[in-house]
Write a protein that holds these residues in place. Sequence first.
Motif, short mmCIF file in Angstrom:
data_model
loop_
_atom_site.label_atom_id
_atom_site.label_comp_id
_atom_site.label_asym_id
_atom_site.label_seq_id
_atom_site.Cartn_x
_atom_site.Cartn_y
_atom_site.Cartn_z
N LEU A 273 0.83 -1.20 0.00
CA LEU A 273 0.00 0.00 0.00
C LEU A 273 0.86 1.26 0.00
CD1 LEU A 273 -2.36 -1.08 2.93
CD2 LEU A 273 -2.85 -1.28 0.49
N ASN A 274 2.17 1.08 0.02
CA ASN A 274 3.08 2.22 0.19
C ASN A 274 2.68 3.05 1.40
OD1 ASN A 274 4.16 3.12 -3.20
ND2 ASN A 274 5.08 1.80 -1.69
N CYS A 275 2.36 2.36 2.45
CA CYS A 275 1.83 3.07 3.61
C CYS A 275 2.93 3.56 4.54
CB CYS A 275 0.87 2.17 4.37
SG CYS A 275 1.68 0.83 5.26
N GLY A 276 4.15 3.07 4.36
CA GLY A 276 5.24 3.57 5.18
C GLY A 276 5.30 3.01 6.59
N THR A 277 4.32 2.20 6.95
CA THR A 277 4.32 1.61 8.29
C THR A 277 5.64 0.90 8.58
OG1 THR A 277 1.94 1.35 8.41
CG2 THR A 277 3.23 -0.23 9.67
N CYS A 278 6.11 0.12 7.63
CA CYS A 278 7.34 -0.65 7.84
C CYS A 278 8.51 0.28 8.18
CB CYS A 278 7.65 -1.50 6.61
SG CYS A 278 7.51 -0.62 5.05
#
Lengths: 345, 315
Positions: free
Chosen positions: A241-246
Amino acid sequence: MSDKVIKKEELPNVLKILKETYEVFVPVKEKGFYRFKVLEDENKVDLNFTNTRLSPKSLLFPQSERMFEYSLDEADEDAYVIKEPPKDYAPTVVVGMRPCDAKALRLVDVNFVNPEFKDPWWARRLESLTLIGLGCKEPCSTCFCTSVNCGPFNEEGLDVLLFDLGKNYMARAITEKGAQLLKLAGVSEDATSDLNKQAEESKAKAEKQIISHVPTDKLKEKKAIDLFDASFWDEVAFACLNCGTCTFLCPTCWCFDIQDEVNKKKGDRIRNWDSCMFPLFTLHASGHNPRSEKVQRVRQRFMHKLKYYLDKYDNGVACVGCGRCVNYCPVNIDIREVFKLMNET
Amino acid sequence: MRYTDKIREIAKKILADKTVDLIIGFKRGTLPMMTEPVTVRDAEKTDQLYWDSFCNMNLANYLPKREEKIGIVAKGCDSRNIAVHIVENQIKREQLYIIGVPCEGMVDRRKIISLLGDKEAKEVIESDGEIIVKGEGFEHALKRNDYLQDNCMRCMHRNPVIHDALVGDLVEERKEPDPYDDVKDIEEMGSGEKWEFFLDLIKDCTRCYACRNACPLCYCPTCFVDESDPQWVGKSIDPTDTMTFHVLRAFHCAGRCTDCGACEQACPVDIKVRSFTRKLNKDVLDLYGSEAGLSIEERPPLDTYRPDDYDAFIR
Ligand code: SF4
Ligand code: SF4
Ligand code: SF4
Ligand code: SF4
Ligand code: SF4
């Protein structure tokens, strides 16, 4: 220095003494997960946690940091002069940092402090910190620290390592700073050889309990360009999701963006965490974006961690196996699988 | 779970007879209670497809601007978001073969993790309305309906609203007396109390935008928070900027949100972001009698113009 013993019921007292000289941070459970917070009540400290949800990197590298301030008011004698606002470098102790997170600080340090550059805030905060680590006697199934030059009782980066042995903690000073701190806190009773043996057993047991292993042996000899052009990236990236959580949860991600925020005639220069997972990260002023596609961004994250860092600093991979990204990626993109793909194909 | 075989069977057939070029579905995760969205292009590889109570992401999110013919696995809420996409011209109905899943609600992984405290689930098995959670020295049998995601507990459209095939019999829709009781609790607060409530709600927000990115509605090429010229909103974790993000995002979803819960499931710090969108869902229902994504014929209420509108200002 020989290993010391702290009876569990004495821990509040030790913390109380430390509190007089230091700002003390401990893991605190709030709104459902642990995070490091300033110690308030030493009688309520709870070290029965697996790890904090976000890594403790924010203690040295806050998500939003005011670097400079300035005035745009010409009537001001300091108009247009960029000044550093006062910052807090009070001596600080962190109690309960996990060995992986302490190791991560060492991995990030080579980026923030090196012959070319020195990040003054990171460096000064690191100097003002004393880290009391807590060995992981019950590692999770997603921990793979032993595969990446770390381990549940790894000492690197810590000043003191605590072994949780039921009624007691065994405290091992790793640095001179750590030894001084124990002395100051009145921790002077030597650990018996029996306790020492228990500690070694606990460590061996924990290491055995690590069931996740990732291969890393061929990463170094592989050509970066071959990995870059590998055929598996589309498949790895599809769900992302390209959410950047990682990257936000990761203890070794260090990227930031600098922004000026101006309100009327006063301005602040702020640096905020950024992430290679965001399209904006590489967007040029011209409008061109060299990583406009999701797959390029996903590849960047893994290539940076598992190849570029390794090649650039010869300091292992930029991952300590904490498993945060494994547990919190909403679509289960599992770095352990990517280790395998990059190392084996 | 019981739908898995049927999903594989349908997928295999429509790939083999070239009805579609690819399937978007879920595969089994590397951890208990996790699944990963996946594409399958080869009829021989449909065994990757999988279904259980943890297929919580909204697959409609992967559709916008795709050109191929796509078979997509869809729960009630996913199907509604597919309908929203069709109405908003993000994908064409003819491109899609919707494999509808009559949904029994998704189980909330985090509710189970928080129940376990510092223990870890090593194995999770589903059977007969129960979730068996096993770990070092414990085994719990939990009633799945007690651990559903918050949104699923109140969902009124569990059956796919559009589909080309169904993987099982339709499930009974709930007849909850009031699906918006939680919103009403907030509505009843005084304005100061509301402000405090929402400030506290977003206190831990990291501005990672996982909530936005997990949301099928948020397909804008550049989101307003990412605009830099002009920059509408600051990028730090200053509460004003964070609140601006949340409130504006919620308004951008008004009349379009299906309450699928993907936003909350994606948030790394457990923020109940639906508290924003649900108020608008309720308002749109109260004011226009409309719920998002129930039909591919109707325009969403907030982008409809009628010359005979009863409000004078718009005529
Ligand atoms: S990449 Fe993942 S496992 Fe490795 S250090 Fe970062 S968060 Fe931990
Ligand atoms: S480039 Fe990406 S992976 Fe590397 S440190 Fe920055 S955010 Fe982390
Ligand atoms: S956490 Fe997962 S979905 Fe989010 S950016 Fe990272 S890999 Fe992608
Ligand atoms: S919101 Fe409804 S359709 Fe969607 S997962 Fe929950 S119960 Fe199923
Ligand atoms: S996913 Fe959570 S932390 Fe990230 S921006 Fe949304 S509410 Fe904030």
